[in-house]
Design an enzyme around this catalytic site. Structure first.
Site, PDB file in Angstrom:
ATOM      1  N   HIS A 103       0.817  -1.216   0.000  1.00 52.85           N
ATOM      2  CA  HIS A 103       0.000   0.000   0.000  1.00 52.85           C
ATOM      3  C   HIS A 103       0.852   1.269   0.000  1.00 52.85           C
ATOM      4  O   HIS A 103       0.334   2.360  -0.181  1.00 52.85           O
ATOM      5  CB  HIS A 103      -0.980   0.003   1.189  1.00 52.85           C
ATOM      6  CG  HIS A 103      -0.376   0.305   2.525  1.00 52.85           C
ATOM      7  ND1 HIS A 103       0.002  -0.677   3.426  1.00 52.85           N
ATOM      8  CD2 HIS A 103      -0.104   1.478   3.151  1.00 52.85           C
ATOM      9  CE1 HIS A 103       0.469  -0.124   4.523  1.00 52.85           C
ATOM     10  NE2 HIS A 103       0.427   1.183   4.386  1.00 52.85           N
ATOM     11  N   ASP A 133       0.322  -7.558   1.483  1.00 55.68           N
ATOM     12  CA  ASP A 133       0.703  -6.159   1.644  1.00 55.68           C
ATOM     13  C   ASP A 133       2.224  -5.995   1.686  1.00 55.68           C
ATOM     14  O   ASP A 133       2.758  -5.223   2.483  1.00 55.68           O
ATOM     15  CB  ASP A 133       0.077  -5.557   2.904  1.00 55.68           C
ATOM     16  CG  ASP A 133       0.119  -4.020   2.907  1.00 55.68           C
ATOM     17  OD1 ASP A 133       0.222  -3.438   1.801  1.00 55.68           O
ATOM     18  OD2 ASP A 133       0.076  -3.407   3.990  1.00 55.68           O
ATOM     19  N   SER A 209       4.616   2.719   8.011  1.00 56.71           N
ATOM     20  CA  SER A 209       4.309   1.572   7.162  1.00 56.71           C
ATOM     21  C   SER A 209       5.516   1.188   6.314  1.00 56.71           C
ATOM     22  O   SER A 209       6.108   2.025   5.638  1.00 56.71           O
ATOM     23  CB  SER A 209       3.128   1.895   6.243  1.00 56.71           C
ATOM     24  OG  SER A 209       1.940   2.055   6.976  1.00 56.71           O
TER      25      SER A 209
END
Length: 461
Positions: A103, A133, A209
């Site tokens: 992402h 992911d 992230s």
């Protein structure tokens, strides 16, 4: 130096706590901290800047009106929109292999990576997997870079100290400390994640992230990916993708695979709860019971049947379909996994081949041309590979719509719709679809299977 710090940590933890505060009395207590560890590990964590160019149709005063929006759709020109985002990544080799979240970089058209010493590199995605992911990057022209070693994440225990390193909110590289709060978390994080995580209370915020979760030896145990929060900030419940899955994806990236290959189970199942365990005569609820099996499943070949309970894969506990899928992904395509089976009072270990879903019979996809009633519509014969890729029921049969095309989507068709009949003609082969559509005249009647529902869509051409 790191080992000395750890010894100091253990000594400090063993000292009885009192209600009084006191001044540190030794150099070891004064220097107690993670500074040596951070100096060693932080250079391998990078900042990632991405640019994504999307096409958006210019909005009109009638955009919210279903009828007029369709009327003006062809008159408004699509415009380019540039989206910039920020994330983190971890260097895993001296030649510039970097892991981050899908992402963060998966849809980016331009990726720029900046190291802690301010070197900048252009990067390209060499393998990505939306389901887990994760994405693997290759830095252009990189050499002699610092990197982190992967630890066996199956050896991680609840209560271990952990550090999260990343770039939260774009303020610059930041380190937060905590412990491993839980293992094998499934269904607790939102988004595109694969659903199997390490949980930590080390602060993880937007921008973290793709950053590193490391242990006290400086080894990578996970890639920070999600938080559980109502406000958008850290509430002490963060999730990281285990390093063992990262290692398998890196292995496939280095072998030249452009899309992560995940072994096919060809089964469905459910966790064994207390009621189910009692009905099956089990002393304790454990494992995952098989509720359905495809005839081509490698588990059928190995000797499994519906009603069997799977409790372990390669010596690791399995209690849900998500854990099962994770363990198979870690085992890797082409390997043989040792799967523990419970059947009544019997317990045995069977070898199961980790294989791709077979493309048999051939899917034989067909795409309709521009001079057809539904241009761009793509159909395929249902087989194990199509079932796996499209997420269809194991017992699905016939011809499935893999892409409805622009006109088909407007008419209400969806990927995964099973095409049963066209104007009363049953569809058995993909080649029959363009034939039956060309004979439809001015009226079109499609019989579909969507999930557990049968639909009848009628069109006037």
């Amino acid at each position: 130096m790191i080992r000395a710090t750890l010894i100091a940590l253990v000594v400090a933890a063993a000292t009885p706590l009192t209600a009084e505060t006191r001044v540190p009395v030794s150099q070891a207590e004064i220097s107690l901290g993670f500074a040596p560890l951070v100096k060693e590990a932080a250079p391998a964590v990078v900042n990632i800047y991405t640019k994504t160019v999307t096409q958006e149709r210019q909005r009109t005063p009638f955009s919210n009106d279903p009828f007029f929006d369709e009327f003006f759709r062809g008159l408004s020109q699509p415009q380019q929109r540039v989206q910039n985002s920020l994330g983190s990544g971890v260097i895993l080799s001296d030649d510039g292999i970097v892991v981050s979240n899908y992402h963060v970089v998966g849809m980016a058209t331009e990726i720029r990576v900046v190291t802690t010493d301010r070197r900048e590199y252009n990067a390209r995605v060499i393998l990505s997997d939306k389901a887990s992911d994760l994405a693997i990057l290759q830095l252009d022209g990189a050499e002699d870079l610092p990197f982190l070693d992967l630890r066996n994440s199956d050896q991680v225990e609840v209560g271990e100290l952990a550090l999260a390193i990343g770039n939260p909110f774009g303020v610059g590289q930041t380190v937060s400390s905590g412990i491993i709060s839980g293992l094998a978390r499934t269904g607790t994080a939102t988004g595109e994640g694969f659903g199997y995580y390490l949980q930590t209370d080390a602060a993880i915020n937007p921008g973290n992230s793709g950053g590193a979760l490391i242990d006290v030896n400086g080894d990578l145990i996970g890639i920070n990916t999600r938080i559980l929060s109502r406000s958008g900030g850290s509430n002490g419940i963060g999730f990281a993708i285990p390093a063992n899955l990262v290692g398998e994806i890196v292995h496939q990236a280095r072998s030249g695979t452009e899309e992560f290959q995940r072994p096919w189970a060809g089964m469905s199942g459910q966790p064994v709860d207390a009621d189910l365990a009692a009905s099956m005569g089990m002393a304790l609820p454990e494992g995952m019971v098989i509720s359905d099996l495809h005839s081509a499943s490698p588990f059928v070949e190995a000797g499994f049947k519906v009603g069997d309970v799977i409790s372990m894969v390669d010596g690791q506990v399995v209690n849900s379909p998500s854990e099962m899928a994770f363990r198979m992904s870690v085992a890797g395509m082409g390997s043989t996994a040792q799967v523990t089976r419970l059947r009544g009072t019997e317990k045995d270990v069977l070898d199961v081949q980790m294989m791709a879903a077979p493309n048999r019979p051939p899917a034989a996809p067909v795409q309709l041309g521009e001079n057809t009633p539904l241009p761009g519509l793509t159909v395929a014969r249902i087989n194990p590979e199509v079932i796996f890729r499209m997420g269809l029921a194991l017992n699905a049969e016939g011809i499935v719509i893999t892409d409805p095309g622009q006109h088909g989507a407007r008419a209400g068709l969806r990927p995964g719709d099973v095409l049963l009949a066209i104007n009363g003609n049953e569809v058995a082969e993909t080649t029959e679809v363009p034939q039956f559509l060309s004979e439809s005249g001015r009226r079109l009647n499609l019989n579909l299977q969507r999930g557990g529902q049968r639909l009848n869509l009628r069109f006037r051409l």
